[in-house]
Motif scaffolding. Structure first.
Motif, mmCIF file in Angstrom:
data_model
loop_
_atom_site.group_PDB
_atom_site.id
_atom_site.type_symbol
_atom_site.label_atom_id
_atom_site.label_comp_id
_atom_site.label_asym_id
_atom_site.label_seq_id
_atom_site.Cartn_x
_atom_site.Cartn_y
_atom_site.Cartn_z
ATOM 1 N N ASN A 154 0.801 -1.235 0.000
ATOM 2 C CA ASN A 154 0.000 0.000 0.000
ATOM 3 C C ASN A 154 0.834 1.286 0.000
ATOM 4 N N GLU A 176 2.904 -7.439 -0.488
ATOM 5 C CA GLU A 176 1.879 -7.433 -1.534
ATOM 6 C C GLU A 176 2.294 -6.412 -2.588
ATOM 7 N N LYS A 211 1.206 -4.565 -6.053
ATOM 8 C CA LYS A 211 -0.017 -4.246 -6.812
ATOM 9 C C LYS A 211 0.339 -3.360 -7.998
ATOM 10 N N ILE A 233 -2.562 -8.140 -8.582
ATOM 11 C CA ILE A 233 -1.891 -8.203 -7.282
ATOM 12 C C ILE A 233 -1.247 -9.576 -7.128
ATOM 13 N N THR A 290 1.611 -11.748 -4.247
ATOM 14 C CA THR A 290 2.281 -11.665 -2.946
ATOM 15 C C THR A 290 3.642 -12.357 -3.009
#
Length: 186
Positions: A116, A139, A141, A154, A156
């Motif tokens: 994020n 993560e 993205k 996305i 991981t």
């Protein structure tokens, strides 16, 4: 005779079409052929295409026994598709993970986020990721935008913390033949 429209349109958007001629004599009849079996008789008009493609759009106007027509191409671009691959999705301790962007679409604007947080990343760049003390999950993205539509992908990455080998024993000195008791300190 001429008409105007958005030269390129994005899939799912409405294409607006209008004649550029202001001297069409009434009464007249007009027919638009949108190149996908659909037609319309309104000026101006609009049309939404069911699938991405390049379409031959024609306008035919008849007035006082005279007919004129023009055909132009309208390109409806497919929606973008965000996609990337990782050189590894699991690694130990500290790792360089290479990211290869395989997104599809034209004139794409790319936005990358790691947990994020926005990051700067180019195709075939690497990420230096680490896990200290505890395992870490990252993560990654990717959002791509073509001016009309966006697509998100996305994935991981799991980085295992380095396990530290350590042991202890109770006796400071031992004699030959004695048993040494070792204890795992981890």
């Amino acid at each position: 005779l001429n008409f105007d429209f958005a030269v390129d349109s994005c899939f799912g958007n409405t294409v607006w079409l209008d004649t550029l001629n202001t001297n069409i004599i009434s009464p007249y009849s007009a027919i638009w052929n949108f190149g996908d079996t659909q037609t319309d008789t309104n000026i101006p008009t609009n049309h939404t295409y069911a699938s991405p493609n390049t379409y031959d759009v024609s306008l035919t106007i008849s007035t006082n026994g005279c007919t004129d027509s023009i055909t132009r191409q309208v390109t409806v671009a497919p929606p973008p598709v965000a996609f990337f691959t990782l050189s590894a999705d699991t690694a130990c301790s500290v790792a360089s993970i290479y990211v290869t962007d395989s997104s599809q679409g034209s004139s794409l604007i790319r936005t990358w986020e790691l947990n994020n947080q926005f990051i700067a990343l180019s195709n075939s760049d690497s990420l230096l990721l680490s896990a200290t003390g505890i395992d870490s999950i990252y993560e990654l993205k990717l959002t791509v935008f073509d001016g009309c539509n966006e697509s998100i992908f996305i994935d991981t990455i799991f980085i295992r913390a380095l396990t530290e080998a350590n042991f202890g024993y109770a006796q400071d000195t031992i004699c030959s033949g004695d048993t040494l008791d070792l204890n795992n300190l981890r």
